[in-house]
Design an enzyme around this catalytic site. Structure first.
Site, short mmCIF file in Angstrom:
data_model
loop_
_atom_site.label_atom_id
_atom_site.label_comp_id
_atom_site.label_asym_id
_atom_site.label_seq_id
_atom_site.Cartn_x
_atom_site.Cartn_y
_atom_site.Cartn_z
N HIS A 132 -9.61 0.35 5.23
CA HIS A 132 -8.42 0.43 5.70
C HIS A 132 -8.37 1.51 6.69
O HIS A 132 -9.37 2.37 6.76
CB HIS A 132 -7.25 1.26 4.47
CG HIS A 132 -6.00 1.33 5.16
ND1 HIS A 132 -5.38 2.20 6.23
CD2 HIS A 132 -4.85 0.49 5.07
CE1 HIS A 132 -4.09 1.97 6.22
NE2 HIS A 132 -3.75 0.83 5.88
N SER A 154 3.20 -2.75 10.34
CA SER A 154 4.72 -2.48 10.51
C SER A 154 5.43 -3.90 10.28
O SER A 154 6.53 -4.30 10.80
CB SER A 154 4.87 -2.45 11.99
OG SER A 154 4.44 -1.20 12.36
N GLU A 184 -5.52 -6.06 10.49
CA GLU A 184 -4.36 -4.88 10.67
C GLU A 184 -4.72 -4.13 12.17
O GLU A 184 -5.51 -3.09 12.08
CB GLU A 184 -4.52 -3.89 9.42
CG GLU A 184 -4.04 -4.45 8.10
CD GLU A 184 -3.67 -3.39 7.24
OE1 GLU A 184 -2.33 -3.47 6.89
OE2 GLU A 184 -4.26 -2.25 6.99
N ASN A 237 0.84 -1.20 -0.17
CA ASN A 237 -0.04 -0.11 0.07
C ASN A 237 0.83 1.32 -0.06
O ASN A 237 1.57 1.54 1.00
CB ASN A 237 -0.79 -0.06 1.32
CG ASN A 237 -1.76 0.92 1.32
OD1 ASN A 237 -1.79 1.94 0.68
ND2 ASN A 237 -2.38 1.14 2.51
N PHE A 238 0.87 1.94 -1.18
CA PHE A 238 1.80 3.33 -1.15
C PHE A 238 1.39 4.26 -0.49
O PHE A 238 2.08 5.25 -0.30
CB PHE A 238 1.90 3.70 -2.76
CG PHE A 238 2.96 2.74 -3.57
CD1 PHE A 238 3.40 1.71 -3.06
CD2 PHE A 238 3.26 3.36 -4.75
CE1 PHE A 238 4.23 1.04 -3.93
CE2 PHE A 238 4.25 2.67 -5.64
CZ PHE A 238 4.81 1.42 -5.20
N LYS A 239 -0.06 4.23 0.01
CA LYS A 239 -0.65 5.43 0.55
C LYS A 239 -0.39 6.63 -0.25
O LYS A 239 -0.54 6.46 -1.45
CB LYS A 239 -0.27 5.47 2.00
CG LYS A 239 -0.15 4.25 2.68
CD LYS A 239 0.00 4.53 4.18
CE LYS A 239 -0.31 2.75 4.92
NZ LYS A 239 0.15 2.92 6.38
#
Ligand code: PGA
Length: 234
Positions: A84, A189, A153, A6-8
């Site tokens: 998310h 993480s 997550e 996920n590049f965000k």
């Protein structure tokens, strides 16, 4: 085994192209979620798909700042992230919209990575509270949808450098597997040092990686580690 990045809000058109050109052919299922502005018709290796970090559940229309199915179709994108924690908690996306997005994506036949996870105060209450919280996050979606992937997550582990422990992931994954047979990821993480033990957990079918995947070298390293060690393809 699924390795998702996920590049965000990171990467440009140029750096995304450079990144994607370096992704190797691998039996792993690779998913990359770059910013909308970088979408293009890339020549990607087999098993590598681009996906959308967000979308609005419409074909098209008057929804300023959003993109719909028409815009994703132009790039042949049929893989999306929903739920998310940054969308839920930073962008204040309501549960009702999240469910609407799920139902729309399902109707479109898209692959859905559906993210769930508890905040720190719930984790501090213990396993039972965590399980109850996650059950609620999952109860309104079709857990039998064949293109569903669930990502566990924990909110407190995202972008903090503080991963859930292997025991916590294992226990929570077992509970989620009781509710759905969908492939199950862990995110929060994950990095080059932790990925192997995480993917080797019995009920773990892959990982959703943020910060540690934004540079190509560690991302390639993580692909290599999993490729060389893991259970194989799902
Ligand atoms: P992180 O992000 O790896 O930086 O914790 C994970 C995610 O947001 O999916």
């Amino acid at each position: 085994m699924i390795i998702a990045s996920n590049f965000k809000t990171n990467h440009t058109r140029i750096s995304t192209k450079e990144f994607l050109e370096k992704i190797p052919q691998t039996p792993l299922q690779i998913r990359i979620f770059p910013p909308f502005t970088t979408f293009d018709n890339y020549n990607l290796p087999k098993n590598t798909l681009l996906g959308a970090q967000n979308f609005y559940p419409v074909e098209n229309g008057a929804f300023t700042g959003e993109i719909g199915k028409e815009q994703l179709d132009e790039f042949g994108l049929n893989c999306v992230l929903i739920g998310h924690s940054e969308r839920r908690n930073v962008l204040n996306e309501a549960e009702s919209l999240i469910i609407e997005k799920f139902n729309f994506a399902k109707k479109c036949g898209w692959e859905i990575i559906y993210c769930v996870g508890e905040p720190i105060n719930i984790r501090e209450e213990g396993e039972a509270a965590v399980n109850e919280y996650l059950k609620k996050q999952l109860e309104k979606i079709d857990l039998n949808y064949e293109k569903l992937i669930i990502a566990y997550e924990p909110v407190w582990a995202i972008g903090t450098g503080l991963s859930a422990t292997l025991e916590q992931i294992k226990a929570t994954h077992s509970e989620i597997k009781k509710l759905s047979r969908a492939p199950l990821l862990y995110g929060g993480s994950v990095n080059v040092d932790t990925i192997l033990n995480i993917v080797n957990l019995n009920e773990c079918d892959g990982v959703l990686i943020g910060s540690a995947s934004w540079k190509i070298e560690p991302f390639l390293k993580m692909i290599e580690i999993v490729n060389n060690n893991k259970k194989g393809v799902i």
